[in-house]
Design an enzyme around this catalytic site. Structure first.
Site, PDB file in Angstrom:
ATOM      1  N   ASN A 214       0.545  -1.060  -0.266  1.00 55.33           N
ATOM      2  CA  ASN A 214       0.276  -0.182  -0.619  1.00 55.33           C
ATOM      3  C   ASN A 214       1.529   1.557  -0.065  1.00 55.33           C
ATOM      4  OD1 ASN A 214       0.563   0.835   2.747  1.00 55.33           O
ATOM      5  ND2 ASN A 214      -0.489  -1.263   3.310  1.00 55.33           N
ATOM      6  N   ARG A 215       0.126   2.209  -0.284  1.00 57.78           N
ATOM      7  CA  ARG A 215       1.158   3.898  -0.368  1.00 57.78           C
ATOM      8  C   ARG A 215       1.696   4.026   0.912  1.00 57.78           C
ATOM      9  NH1 ARG A 215      -0.230   5.414  -5.142  1.00 57.78           N
ATOM     10  NH2 ARG A 215      -1.989   4.520  -6.111  1.00 57.78           N
TER      11      ARG A 215
END
Ligand code: C5P
Length: 404
Positions: A214-215
Site C-alpha cells: 500500500n501507499r
C-alpha cells in the site's frame, strides 16, 4: 520556557556569525544558561572573547586546547556537554558544517559534540544563495531533516555577497521563538520508558519478485519514533519497507511482511511500556507461497487469480495480552470515521486511536503534514488542525504520558 534551560549555541564561520552575540544576549536575558561552541573559522568573524563575555562561559573551540590549558577531563567535554544540554542551536550553520554533520564527521569540537548529542538540535543554515541551492547542500539538509534534526530555513533577501535570494539568518526574535516553541513541545516525560512503534506498509509476496502493498510512506511512524526518543524514551521502531532514514537515538528493526511484523511486535510487547501501531499492515496476503517467478503466458486474453487469506490483526492480538502497556492505534477511514474509530478503540483494547482520512487536504500518505482526530479511551474527541507529522506525534505522546 527558556528560564533555567541549558542551551548550547554553535557558531560556524559565516558572515552572520556576528549576530550570535545578540542571540546570546536574548537567551541570557530570558535567564537561560548558554554555552557557546565555535568552529575555528567562526573566530575569523567574531571573537571568542565577545561571545565568552556575553555568555559568561568560555566559548569552546578546539577538541584539544594547547598544552598549558589541557586538563585530563578536557577530552570528554563533548560527552559532559551533551548530558548538560536541554537544546542546541547552530546559528549560523555553514554549508561545510551541515555537510560534515550529515556525514557523521567529527573533526572539530562542534561536530564531535553533535555526534554525541542527545537533546534536540536546531540548525539555522545561512550561506550564499548558490551554496544554499546547490543540490549537494540540499541533499545534506534532507539527510539532517530525516535523521530528526530541525532545520530552520534561511530568510530571503540581500546577501553579504551582493546577490539576492535565500541565505540570510532569520531575525533573532524568530530564532529565540523557535527554540522556545521546541522546548514547549519536548518534555523529558518518557525517560526510562520503552516505546515500541510500528511504521510503514507491509509487502506480501505473490512470487519471488512481485508483491501486494500500500501507499504508506512511514513518515508518521518515523516522526513518532523521533519525538518519543527526544522525550527520553527508549524507542524500538519496527518498520516495513520505506525510503526513510532511521531517526536518531532509535533502534530500528526492518520487516517485510505482516507476519514478520507480527512476530517482532509479539517478541517486544511484554517489555514495552508504550505501543504505537502506526503501520499500514496489509489486511491480506496470498494464500499460497510460490517459489518460482510466475510466467506471464502467451495468450492475449490472460487472467490470473491470486487467492488471498487474511493477515493476523497484530494490534488486536496485542490488545488482548495487554498488562501495563499504553496502546495507541491508527484508523484510516473515509466514511463514518469517528464511529468506526471508536469501535476499533474498544475492540482492540486501546487507550487512544488516531483517526485520519487520506482524502483530506494536508493529510495522508507521503505528506509531511497530517490532519487527525485523537479519540481517547475516556471518550474525549479532539479534532486537531493540520500540522506537521512531528507536531501530531507530540500531540499523541502528550496523551500517552497521561495514561502511563
Ligand atoms: O482495523 P484497522 O485495520 O482499520 O485498524 C487499524 C489499526 O490496526 C492500525 O493501528 C494498524 O496498525 C493496526 N492493524 C494491525 N494488524 C492488521 C491490521 C491493522 O495491527 N492486520
Amino acid at each position: 520556557m527558556l528560564k533555567g534551560k541549558h542551551i548550547i549555541l554553535g557558531v560556524t564561520g559565516g558572515i552572520a556569525a556576528y549576530k550570535s552575540a545578540w542571540l546570546i544576549r536574548e537567551f541570557v536575558k530570558a535567564n537561560a544558561e548558554v554555552q557557546v561552541v565555535m568552529t575555528r573559522t567562526a573566530t575569523q568573524f567574531i571573537t571568542p572573547l565577545t561571545l565568552s563575555t556575553l555568555s559568561r562561559r568560555e566559548a569552546l573551540i578546539d577538541m584539544f586546547p594547547p598544552a598549558p590549558d589541557q586538563t585530563t577531563d578536557q577530552w570528554t567535554k563533548h560527552v559532559d556537554l551533551s548530558l548538560w544540554a536541554d537544546i542546541m542551536l547552530i546559528a549560523p550553520a555553514t554549508a561545510n558544517t551541515i555537510a560534515k554533520i550529515a556525514h557523521g564527521m567529527a573533526d572539530d569540537f562542534l561536530t564531535t559534540l553533535v555526534l554525541a548529542l542527545r537533546c534536540p538540535l536546531l540548525i539555522a543554515s545561512s550561506m550564499d544563495v548558490d551554496m544554499y541551492r546547490n543540490e549537494i547542500t540540499q541533499r545534506n539538509i534532507d539527510i539532517l531533516k530525516e535523521t530528526g534534526y530541525f532545520l530552520i530555513d534561511p530568510d530571503s533577501g540581500e546577501l553579504a555577497s551582493g546577490l539576492t535570494g535565500p541565505g540570510r539568518l532569520p531575525e533573532i526574535e524568530r530564532l529565540v521563538k523557535i527554540v522556545d516553541d521546541l522546548l514547549h513541545k519536548i518534555h523529558q516525560d518518557l525517560t526510562g520508558k520503552r516505546v515500541l512503534v510500528s511504521a510503514g506498509p507491509t509487502q506480501e509476496p505473490i512470487d519471488p519478485v512481485r508483491f501486494f502493498s500500500n501507499r504508506s510512506s512511514g513518515k508518521m511512524g518515523f516522526a513518532l519514533a523521533n519525538a518519543a526518543a527526544l522525550r527520553g524514551g527508549e524507542v524500538t521502531l519496527v518498520s516495513g519497507p520505506v525510503h526513510l532514514r532511521t531517526p536518531r537515538n532509535t533502534r530500528r528493526i526492518d520487516v517485510v511482511t505482516a507476519s514478520e511484523m507480527n512476530e517482532v511486535m509479539q517478541s517486544k510487547f511484554s517489555s514495552s511500556d508504550v505501543v504505537i501501531m502506526s503501520a499500514a499492515v496489509a489486511d491480506f496476503s496470498p494464500a499460497h507461497r510460490v517459489e518460482h517467478k510466475l510466467k506471464r503466458g502467451d495468450e492475449v486474453d490472460r487472467r490470473f487469480v491470486v487467492e488471498l487469506k487474511g493477515n493476523p490483526d497484530i494490534l488486536k492480538t496485542l490488545g488482548e495480552q495487554k498488562t501495563h502497556q499504553v496502546m495507541v492505534g491508527f484508523a484510516l477511514e473515509t466514511d463514518d470515521g469517528v464511529e468506526n474509530a471508536k469501535k476499533k478503540l474498544d475492540e482492540k483494547h486501546l487507550d487512544a486511536i488516531i483517526l485520519n482520512n487520506p482524502n483530506v487536504k494536508g493529510a495522508g500518505f507521503g505528506a509531511d503534514t497530517n490532519v487527525v482526530t485523537v479519540i481517547t479511551a475516556d471518550g474525549k474527541i479532539d479534532e486537531l488542525p493540520m500540522m506537521s507529522k512531528f507536531d501530531v506525534a507530540n500531540e499523541i505522546l502528550d496523551r500517552v504520558v497521561t495514561y502511563l
